[in-house]
Design an enzyme around this catalytic site. Structure first.
Site, PDB file in Angstrom:
ATOM      1  N   ASP A   8       0.879  -1.180   0.000  1.00 23.48           N
ATOM      2  CA  ASP A   8       0.000   0.000   0.000  1.00 23.48           C
ATOM      3  C   ASP A   8       0.917   1.232   0.000  1.00 23.48           C
ATOM      4  O   ASP A   8       2.144   1.099  -0.164  1.00 23.48           O
ATOM      5  CB  ASP A   8      -0.972  -0.027   1.190  1.00 23.48           C
ATOM      6  N   CYS A  65       3.453  -2.962   4.014  1.00 21.30           N
ATOM      7  CA  CYS A  65       2.591  -1.832   4.369  1.00 21.30           C
ATOM      8  C   CYS A  65       3.328  -1.062   5.459  1.00 21.30           C
ATOM      9  O   CYS A  65       4.538  -1.236   5.610  1.00 21.30           O
ATOM     10  CB  CYS A  65       1.183  -2.281   4.773  1.00 21.30           C
ATOM     11  N   THR A  67       3.190  -1.251   8.779  1.00 19.48           N
ATOM     12  CA  THR A  67       3.682  -2.159   9.824  1.00 19.48           C
ATOM     13  C   THR A  67       3.921  -3.580   9.324  1.00 19.48           C
ATOM     14  O   THR A  67       4.580  -4.368   9.999  1.00 19.48           O
ATOM     15  CB  THR A  67       2.644  -2.267  10.955  1.00 19.48           C
ATOM     16  N   HIS A  98       9.983 -24.283   8.739  1.00 19.54           N
ATOM     17  CA  HIS A  98       9.014 -24.987   9.596  1.00 19.54           C
ATOM     18  C   HIS A  98       7.568 -24.785   9.149  1.00 19.54           C
ATOM     19  O   HIS A  98       6.751 -25.690   9.303  1.00 19.54           O
ATOM     20  CB  HIS A  98       9.143 -24.500  11.047  1.00 19.54           C
ATOM     21  N   HIS A 133       7.145 -31.437  10.279  1.00 15.15           N
ATOM     22  CA  HIS A 133       6.343 -30.223  10.095  1.00 15.15           C
ATOM     23  C   HIS A 133       5.146 -30.452   9.169  1.00 15.15           C
ATOM     24  O   HIS A 133       4.187 -29.693   9.188  1.00 15.15           O
ATOM     25  CB  HIS A 133       7.211 -29.098   9.537  1.00 15.15           C
TER      26      HIS A 133
HETATM   27  C1  RB5 Z   1      -1.592   2.975   6.393  1.00 17.77           C
HETATM   28  O1  RB5 Z   1      -1.594   4.186   7.050  1.00 17.77           O
HETATM   29  C2  RB5 Z   1      -1.316   1.844   7.385  1.00 17.77           C
HETATM   30  O2  RB5 Z   1      -2.411   1.691   8.225  1.00 17.77           O
HETATM   31  C3  RB5 Z   1      -0.992   0.567   6.664  1.00 17.77           C
HETATM   32  O3  RB5 Z   1       0.104   0.765   5.810  1.00 17.77           O
HETATM   33  C4  RB5 Z   1      -0.604  -0.628   7.515  1.00 17.77           C
HETATM   34  O4  RB5 Z   1       0.364  -0.289   8.436  1.00 17.77           O
HETATM   35  C5  RB5 Z   1      -1.714  -1.411   8.099  1.00 17.77           C
HETATM   36  O5  RB5 Z   1      -1.496  -2.441   8.744  1.00 17.77           O
END
Ligand code: RB5
Length: 154
Positions: A8, A65, A67, A98, A133
């Site tokens: 994203d 993304c 996080t 695994h 596994h």
């Molecule tokens: C976008 O602002 C953010 O929410 C997205 O990139 C991500 O971190 C969501 O998990």
């Protein structure tokens, strides 16, 4: 090996950096977007990679993304996907060995580029060990099948 990548807006810069790395290393890959830092909804782009891997058209996927969490949650909703959210090389390697993970998710706002490249390399070079596994992976598939049957009313 065919690799599917996407992000994203929150993972856009890291995804591009990793794409350059894959190109330099001679990997075959397809970039499913995004192609600008305009705000989008991460499920739309995570789904593209998850379906590409689930269908068997692509061997492995990488999704970024902010996080790495949102895209991981989305990818793991798609049957046949085993997405591993990793920010260290040990987890990335073990995810392949695994868990037979087929998608790696990373957070641009969490990890530096240098480590991200090493995590990607550990993931791509990791090999599923099978053996003890395998029955655990089979159990994951059974859980998916149970809920698919419920949805289909079978
Ligand atoms: C976008 O602002 C953010 O929410 C997205 O990139 C991500 O971190 C969501 O998990």
């Amino acid at each position: 090996m065919k690799i599917a990548i996407a992000s994203d807006h929150g993972g856009y810069t890291l995804k591009n950096y990793l794409a350059d790395h894959l190109k330099e290393q001679g990997y075959t890959f397809h970039d499913f977007g995004v192609f600008s830092d305009e705000s989008v909804d991460y499920p739309d782009f995570a789904l593209r990679v998850a379906e590409a891997v689930s269908s068997g058209e692509y061997t492995l996927g990488i999704i970024c993304c902010g996080t790495g969490i949102g895209v991981s949650i989305v990818a793991n909703k798609v049957p046949g996907v085993r997405a591993a959210h990793c920010h260290d090389t040990f987890s990335a390697r073990m995810g392949r060995e695994h868990n037979d993970a087929n998608i790696l998710t990373l957070g641009e706002r969490v990890i530096g580029r240098g480590l991200a490249v090493e995590v990607v390399d550990a993931f791509l070079k990791g090999k599923y060990a099978g053996g003890r596994h395998a029955c655990r992976i089979d159990k994951i598939a059974e859980i998916e099948a149970k809920y698919l049957r419920q949805v289909e009313g079978r």
